[in-house]
Write a protein that holds these residues in place. Structure first.
Motif, mmCIF file in Angstrom:
data_model
loop_
_atom_site.group_PDB
_atom_site.id
_atom_site.type_symbol
_atom_site.label_atom_id
_atom_site.label_comp_id
_atom_site.label_asym_id
_atom_site.label_seq_id
_atom_site.Cartn_x
_atom_site.Cartn_y
_atom_site.Cartn_z
ATOM 1 N N THR A 64 0.838 -1.206 0.000
ATOM 2 C CA THR A 64 0.000 0.000 0.000
ATOM 3 C C THR A 64 0.872 1.255 0.000
ATOM 4 O O THR A 64 0.578 2.231 -0.700
ATOM 5 C CB THR A 64 -0.923 -0.002 1.238
ATOM 6 O OG1 THR A 64 -1.681 -1.213 1.231
ATOM 7 C CG2 THR A 64 -1.866 1.173 1.227
ATOM 8 N N THR A 82 -8.207 -20.080 1.152
ATOM 9 C CA THR A 82 -9.588 -20.038 1.656
ATOM 10 C C THR A 82 -10.584 -20.245 0.519
ATOM 11 O O THR A 82 -11.643 -20.869 0.704
ATOM 12 C CB THR A 82 -9.844 -18.688 2.364
ATOM 13 O OG1 THR A 82 -8.764 -18.427 3.255
ATOM 14 C CG2 THR A 82 -11.136 -18.718 3.152
ATOM 15 N N ILE A 83 -10.255 -19.734 -0.656
ATOM 16 C CA ILE A 83 -11.142 -19.949 -1.812
ATOM 17 C C ILE A 83 -11.167 -21.434 -2.189
ATOM 18 O O ILE A 83 -12.241 -22.013 -2.404
ATOM 19 C CB ILE A 83 -10.672 -19.090 -3.007
ATOM 20 C CG1 ILE A 83 -10.860 -17.600 -2.682
ATOM 21 C CG2 ILE A 83 -11.426 -19.463 -4.273
ATOM 22 C CD1 ILE A 83 -10.291 -16.663 -3.715
ATOM 23 N N GLU A 87 -6.090 -6.112 -6.329
ATOM 24 C CA GLU A 87 -6.974 -4.962 -6.084
ATOM 25 C C GLU A 87 -6.217 -3.647 -6.178
ATOM 26 O O GLU A 87 -6.734 -2.652 -6.688
ATOM 27 C CB GLU A 87 -7.639 -5.082 -4.705
ATOM 28 C CG GLU A 87 -8.752 -6.101 -4.617
ATOM 29 C CD GLU A 87 -8.221 -7.514 -4.558
ATOM 30 O OE1 GLU A 87 -7.010 -7.690 -4.264
ATOM 31 O OE2 GLU A 87 -9.002 -8.449 -4.801
ATOM 32 N N ALA A 96 -12.032 -13.357 -10.930
ATOM 33 C CA ALA A 96 -12.439 -12.553 -9.778
ATOM 34 C C ALA A 96 -11.252 -11.866 -9.112
ATOM 35 O O ALA A 96 -11.313 -10.688 -8.795
ATOM 36 C CB ALA A 96 -13.161 -13.438 -8.765
ATOM 37 N N SER A 124 -1.144 -6.389 -4.652
ATOM 38 C CA SER A 124 -2.327 -7.249 -4.713
ATOM 39 C C SER A 124 -3.125 -6.873 -5.968
ATOM 40 O O SER A 124 -3.052 -5.724 -6.438
ATOM 41 C CB SER A 124 -3.180 -7.059 -3.461
ATOM 42 O OG SER A 124 -3.755 -5.776 -3.458
ATOM 43 N N PRO A 140 -0.693 -12.934 2.879
ATOM 44 C CA PRO A 140 -2.163 -12.821 2.883
ATOM 45 C C PRO A 140 -2.818 -13.258 1.572
ATOM 46 O O PRO A 140 -3.907 -13.846 1.593
ATOM 47 C CB PRO A 140 -2.393 -11.330 3.136
ATOM 48 C CG PRO A 140 -1.163 -10.848 3.812
ATOM 49 C CD PRO A 140 -0.041 -11.662 3.243
ATOM 50 N N THR A 141 -2.181 -12.991 0.438
ATOM 51 C CA THR A 141 -2.789 -13.417 -0.831
ATOM 52 C C THR A 141 -2.848 -14.932 -0.915
ATOM 53 O O THR A 141 -3.825 -15.509 -1.415
ATOM 54 C CB THR A 141 -1.980 -12.842 -2.009
ATOM 55 O OG1 THR A 141 -1.923 -11.425 -1.869
ATOM 56 C CG2 THR A 141 -2.622 -13.190 -3.332
ATOM 57 N N GLN A 187 -10.597 -23.857 -0.253
ATOM 58 C CA GLN A 187 -11.305 -24.527 0.843
ATOM 59 C C GLN A 187 -12.815 -24.474 0.611
ATOM 60 O O GLN A 187 -13.513 -25.483 0.757
ATOM 61 C CB GLN A 187 -10.938 -23.818 2.144
ATOM 62 C CG GLN A 187 -11.480 -24.442 3.409
ATOM 63 C CD GLN A 187 -11.164 -23.559 4.616
ATOM 64 O OE1 GLN A 187 -11.402 -22.353 4.609
ATOM 65 N NE2 GLN A 187 -10.613 -24.166 5.642
ATOM 66 N N SER A 188 -13.303 -23.309 0.216
ATOM 67 C CA SER A 188 -14.753 -23.173 0.035
ATOM 68 C C SER A 188 -15.228 -23.934 -1.206
ATOM 69 O O SER A 188 -16.354 -24.432 -1.242
ATOM 70 C CB SER A 188 -15.132 -21.704 -0.084
ATOM 71 O OG SER A 188 -14.766 -21.194 -1.337
ATOM 72 N N TYR A 224 -6.836 -0.620 -8.607
ATOM 73 C CA TYR A 224 -6.983 0.747 -8.079
ATOM 74 C C TYR A 224 -6.074 1.715 -8.846
ATOM 75 O O TYR A 224 -6.497 2.819 -9.208
ATOM 76 C CB TYR A 224 -6.625 0.728 -6.585
ATOM 77 C CG TYR A 224 -6.578 2.074 -5.919
ATOM 78 C CD1 TYR A 224 -7.745 2.722 -5.539
ATOM 79 C CD2 TYR A 224 -5.357 2.694 -5.649
ATOM 80 C CE1 TYR A 224 -7.698 3.962 -4.916
ATOM 81 C CE2 TYR A 224 -5.304 3.932 -5.027
ATOM 82 C CZ TYR A 224 -6.475 4.554 -4.663
ATOM 83 O OH TYR A 224 -6.431 5.776 -4.038
ATOM 84 N N ARG A 246 -5.568 -16.131 1.264
ATOM 85 C CA ARG A 246 -6.852 -15.819 0.623
ATOM 86 C C ARG A 246 -7.180 -16.865 -0.438
ATOM 87 O O ARG A 246 -8.320 -17.370 -0.513
ATOM 88 C CB ARG A 246 -6.716 -14.431 -0.007
ATOM 89 C CG ARG A 246 -7.979 -13.825 -0.514
ATOM 90 C CD ARG A 246 -7.654 -12.462 -1.058
ATOM 91 N NE ARG A 246 -8.791 -11.853 -1.706
ATOM 92 C CZ ARG A 246 -8.702 -10.826 -2.542
ATOM 93 N NH1 ARG A 246 -7.520 -10.307 -2.817
ATOM 94 N NH2 ARG A 246 -9.771 -10.330 -3.102
#
Lengths: 526, 268
Positions: free
Chosen positions: A228, A378-379, A249, A303, A247, A371-372, A381-382, A253, A375
Motif C-alpha cells: 500500500t 480459503t477460496i 486490487e 475474480a 495485490s 495474505p494473498t 477450501q470453500s 486501483y 486468501r
C-alpha cells in the motif's frame, strides 16, 4: 524555480545555523510561498520502489530474483534468452566444436565501466572463480560439468565439458567480472564493477543508485516493504515505477488513478498445488483428479486477478521452445470430481462426519503466511467443501513453511516456480532421485516412465529431440497430476505518466529501465 | 447522557452476541462475485476480500470479544483475588514472596508478555485467554491485597477469629463482600483491556485464526485494502473503539458511584 520538496525543506531547516533555525523558518516558508509551492520532477532520476534491498550484487553469488534483476543492469553475460527462452548471444557468439567442446567469441569490443576492455581472460576468470569450491557460489552446481576453460586469444575462450550437455549454453548466465579485480578479491557486492549498461553510484540501506552509461540517467531503487505504501508513494510522485508484488486490487486501483498508468505483459511464473505422493489418499490418481476438477481456476483468475493471468498447463509456458500446447484441461466439474472421489479407496478412520451427518475427509493444506496465499487457500477450501473435502489451512512463516515442504511434512501445499528457463528443471523437480535435499521433488513423486524420459532427454545431444522428449514428459506429468497447475500470473508495472518507453518482460527483469525516459513536468500545488 | 449512550452501546454489544448465535455458514461463505463490494442494501456493511458479508462477521467478532473478555476477567479475578487475599491475610514471608512476584509482573509490559506467551503457545483463542490471564491476574491481586490489609484488623474480622471461625469462611463471608466493589471497578476496566488485547493479538496473527472472525484480524486483513475498500477497517475499527469507550465510561460511572465522598460533594 527552486527545486524544493517538503523533506528537503525540513532537512535544510535542521542543518541551518541556530539563528536561522530561530528566525529563518518563517522567512523560508514565505520564500516557498512566493515561489508558488511548485514541485518540479527531477528528470535525471528515475525511482523504482522494490520490496526490499537487493541482497547480493556479486553475480556469482546472487540467487534471489531482485538481485539477479539488478545485476543484469550492472553486468553483461555471455548469453541471453529470446522470447521462446532459447539462448541467444549477448557478449559472445558460440560454436559447438564437439559434443563436449564449445567456443565463445566476443562479438564486439566490450568495455568495463572504467573503460578497460573485456577480454576472454575475464570470462575465464569469472567462471573459474565460480567453479572454485572455496568461493562457495550457489551456481557452481549447474556448472560443475565444465572440465576446463581455455583462453584461445583475446576474444575467444573454449569450454570443455566432462559429459555431453545439450543445455550447456543456457547455463552461462553469470555476469562477467574483470580478472584483475577477481584476483584482488574485490568486494563486488559492495562496489559492483561490470560491463553492463549501468554503473553503480552508491549503495545504502535506503537506496541503490545506478547510472545509465549511455545518457547518465540515474536509476534509484528504493526499498518499500508495504504494498500500500508503494502505491501511495507512486501516486504522490515519490517513486516513478512499481513493478509486480502488488495485490490485484491495488493494481486495479492504480488503473483508475490519473497520475499513473499500468502496463501488463504475459508472465511465466507458474503457480501450482503440490501433492504428497507418500500420503495414502493423495497417492491415488482419482483423489488428485477430484481436487483438480473441484477447484474453479478460471473463476479465481476472473475474480481475483481480473483476468490478468492465464490457466497453467505445464511447468514451462506453452511458448517455451520445449513447452507443450493443448494439454487436456482439468476443467471445473464438481459432479465429475464427486464421481472421481467415489473411486478413491478411503480408509474408514479417515472419514469424518459433519454436523449434518455428512461424510467428509480432511486434508491439510500448508501455505506461507502471505495474505494473498491465505486468501487463495480459503477460496480452494470453500470450493472443495461441497465435495466433501475439508481443507485444513495451516499458514506459517516462510522459513517454517519451506522447511516443512522440503521434509515432506504436508499433504497439500501451494508454491510457484519463478523464472524457469531451462527444461532440465524437470530433473530437479520430478526425478525420483531428486527428493530433498538432493533436489526439489518435494512431493516425493516416483514414476519410472518420467524418470526414463528425463534421462533420455538429458543424454540427447539434439535440441529438437530434447524438445520432443520434454513434451512427452510434460504430457505424462500432466496426466498423472504430479502437480496441479494453477496459472501463469501476468507481469505488470505501474508507471507515473511522465515515464515513457518502459518495456515489460515475461520473466520480470528490470531491463525496461534501460530504455525508459522521464519527461519534465511542473506541478503547481497552489 | 453520555452514560446512557454507553449503556446502549454495551447492550448493543450483548445483542450482537445473541444475534451471532443465529449467524450461519453464510458468514464464512466465499463469494467470488462479490469481492470487496461496498455497503449496499444487500450487504449493509459491504463485503470483505472473500465476498463474505461484513455485518455478519462484525457480529461474530462481537461474540469472540465477549468470550475473551469474560473469560479473561473471570479467571484473572478469581486467581488474582485469591492470591491477594491469602497474601495479605497471612502476611509474613508469603506476603513478601507474593509482593515480589507481583512487582516482577508489573515491571514487565503486560501486552508484550502476552504477545510472547501467545507466540510460544501458538495461535488460538484459548491460548489468547491463557496469555491474557497470566498478565491480568496481577491487578486483581494487588487490589485485593491492599484492601485486605486495611480490613484484616477490623473488629468484625478479629471477632470472627476470636470465635474460631475458619479462615475460608472469614474470607468468603467477611472480607470478600467488602472488597467486591473496587474489584468490580477493576473488572470493568479489565473487560475493555481484554477486548483491546484480544484485538491486538489477533491483529498480530496470534489470536483467533481464519476463517473465525475477530475484530482484530478483520482490521489486519482490511489494512491491505485500505485504499480500495476502507470499510473493511472502518466497520470493525469503529465497533472496537465504541465498545472500549463505552465500557470505560461505564466503569468510570461505577467508580464515581462507589466513591462516597464524591457523591456527597456532588450533592453539596
Amino acid at each position: 524555480m527552486p527545486n524544493f520538496n517538503r523533506r528537503q525543506f525540513i532537512k535544510s531547516l535542521s542543518t541551518a545555523t541556530p539563528v536561522l533555525r530561530g528566525i529563518g523558518a518563517p522567512a523560508a516558508l514565505s520564500a516557498l510561498a512566493i515561489s508558488g509551492c511548485s514541485q518540479v520532477n527531477t528528470p535525471n532520476i528515475i525511482r523504482m520502489a522494490v520490496t526490499g534491498r537487493p541482497q547480493m550484487l556479486d553475480p556469482r553469488k546472487a540467487t534471489d530474483a531482485l538481485s539477479s534483476r539488478v545485476n543484469r543492469l550492472l553486468y553483461r553475460q555471455l548469453i541471453d534468452f529470446d522470447d521462446s527462452f532459447s539462448p541467444i548471444p549477448d557478449l559472445a557468439e558460440w560454436q559447438q566444436l564437439s559434443p563436449t567442446h564449445y567456443r565463445f567469441s566476443t562479438r564486439e569490443q566490450n568495455r568495463f565501466i572504467d573503460g578497460s576492455p573485456l577480454t576472454a581472460e575475464d570470462i575465464a576468470a569469472t567462471y573459474l572463480s565460480v567453479l572454485n569450491p572455496e568461493f562457495g557460489s550457489a551456481h557452481r552446481g549447474s556448472l560443475k560439468n565444465i572440465a576446463r576453460i581455455k583462453v584461445i586469444d583475446n576474444l575467444t575462450v573454449d569450454f570443455h565439458l566432462n559429459e555431453m550437455d545439450a543445455l550447456f549454453v543456457g547455463r552461462l548466465v553469470i555476469g562477467i567480472l574483470p580478472k584483475r579485480l577477481i584476483e584482488q578479491n574485490h568486494p563486488f557486492h559492495l562496489e559492483p564493477f561490470g560491463s553492463g549498461a549501468c554503473r553503480c553510484l552508491s549503495i545504502s540501506e535506503q537506496s541503490i543508485v545506478l547510472e545509465r552509461r549511455i545518457d547518465k540517467q540515474q536509476l534509484v531503487f528504493i526499498p518499500v516493504k508495504d504494498a500500500t505504501v508503494r502505491v501511495l508513494k507512486i501516486l504522490k510522485g515519490e517513486v516513478d515505477i512499481v513493478q509486480n508484488d502488488l495485490s490485484p486490487e491495488l493494481v486495479n486501483y492504480c488503473q483508475q488513478q490519473k497520475q499513473v498508468k499500468v502496463k501488463f505483459s504475459r508472465g511465466t511464473n507458474f503457480g501450482y498445488i503440490g501433492f504428497n505422493f507418500e500420503d495414502r489418499l493423495l497417492s491415488q490418481l482419482p483423489m488428485r483428479q477430484a481436487i483438480a476438477h473441484g477447484i474453479n481456476r478460471q473463476a479465481v483468475i476472473d475474480a481475483m486477478f481480473k483476468g490478468h493471468a492465464r490457466l497453467g498447463e505445464g511447468l514451462l509456458v506453452p511458448e517455451h521452445w520445449s513447452g507443450v500446447q493443448g494439454l487436456d484441461d482439468y476443467e471445473y466439474n464438481p459432479s465429475k470430481a464427486k464421481a472421481l472421489l467415489k473411486q478413491v479407496d478411503i480408509p474408514a478412520e479417515l472419514i469424518q462426519k459433519d454436523k449434518n451427518n455428512q461424510p467428509f475427509i480432511e486434508l491439510s493444506y500448508k501455505t506461507s503466511n502471505d495474505p494473498t496465499r491465505i486468501r487463495l487457500a480459503t477460496i480452494y477450501q470453500s470450493q472443495l467443501k461441497p465435495l466433501g473435502i475439508h481443507l485444513k489451512i495451516q499458514s506459517y512463516d516462510w522459513g517454517t513453511f519451506y522447511n516443512d515442504i522440503k521434509k515432506g511434512r504436508f499433504q497439500l501445499y501451494s508454491l510457484a516456480w519463478v523464472g524457469v528457463k531451462s527444461p532440465d528443471i524437470f530433473q530437479y523437480v520430478f526425478a525420483s532421485n531428486a527428493i530433498p535435499p538432493k533436489g526439489a521433488n518435494r512431493g516425493r513423486y516416483r514414476d519410472e516412465v518420467a524418470d526414463a524420459l528425463i534421462t533420455r532427454a538429458a543424454q540427447s545431444d539434439s535440441i529438437a529431440e530434447q524438445a520432443e522428449l520434454y513434451r512427452q514428459l510434460q504430457t505424462r506429468l500432466h496426466e498423472k497430476l504430479a502437480a496441479m497447475p494453477l496459472w501463469y500470473e501476468d507481469q505488470y508495472a505501474v508507471l507515473r505518466k511522465e515515464i515513457s518507453g518502459y518495456q515489460l518482460y515475461a520473466d520480470g527483469r528490470f531491463d525496461g529501465l534501460l530504455q525508459c525516459q522521464k519527461k519534465v513536468t511542473a506541478q503547481v500545488n497552489l | 447522557m453520555i452514560y446512557k449512550f454507553s449503556l446502549v452501546l454495551v447492550i448493543l454489544w450483548l445483542l450482537m452476541v445473541v444475534a451471532s448465535l443465529f449467524v450461519g455458514e453464510s458468514a464464512n461463505q466465499v463469494n467470488l462475485d462479490a469481492l470487496l463490494h461496498g455497503p449496499s442494501s444487500a450487504n449493509l456493511l459491504g463485503t470483505d476480500e472473500l465476498g463474505r458479508p461484513l455485518l455478519e462477521r462484525v457480529v461474530l467478532g462481537a461474540q469472540t470479544s465477549l468470550f475473551v473478555a469474560l473469560s479473561v476477567v473471570i479467571f484473572s479475578a478469581v486467581i488474582g483475588t485469591t492470591i491477594g487475599i491469602f497474601s495479605a491475610y497471612y502476611g509474613g514471608w508469603i506476603d513478601r514472596i507474593v509482593t515480589k512476584i507481583i512487582d516482577v509482573f508489573l515491571a514487565f509490559p503486560g501486552l508484550l508478555l502476552a504477545i510472547a506467551l501467545a507466540a510460544v503457545l501458538g495461535p488460538g483463542i484459548e491460548n489468547v485467554v491463557f496469555a491474557l490471564v497470566v498478565v491480568g491476574w496481577v491487578g486483581y491481586a494487588r487490589l485485593a491485597r491492599a484492601q485486605t490489609l486495611s480490613l484484616r484488623s477490623r473488629e468484625h474480622i478479629l471477632a470472627a477469629k476470636a470465635l474460631a471461625v475458619p479462615n475460608y469462611r472469614i474470607f468468603y463471608r467477611h472480607l470478600l463482600p467488602l472488597i467486591m466493589a473496587p474489584l468490580g471497578v477493576e473488572a470493568t476496566f479489565g473487560i475493555a483491556g481484554a477486548v483491546i488485547a484480544e484485538a491486538g493479538l489477533s491483529f498480530l496473527g496470534l489470536g483467533v485464526q481464519p476463517p473465525d472472525a475477530s475484530w482484530g484480524n478483520m482490521i489486519k486483513e482490511g489494512t491491505r485494502y485500505l485504499l480500495v475498500a476502507p470499510h473493511l477497517v472502518l466497520a470493525p475499527g469503529i465497533a472496537l473503539m465504541l465498545l472500549v469507550l463505552a465500557v470505560n465510561l461505564l466503569g468510570d460511572q461505577f467508580r464515581d458511584y462507589l466513591d462516597v465522598r464524591g457523591r456527597h460533594q456532588n450533592k453539596a
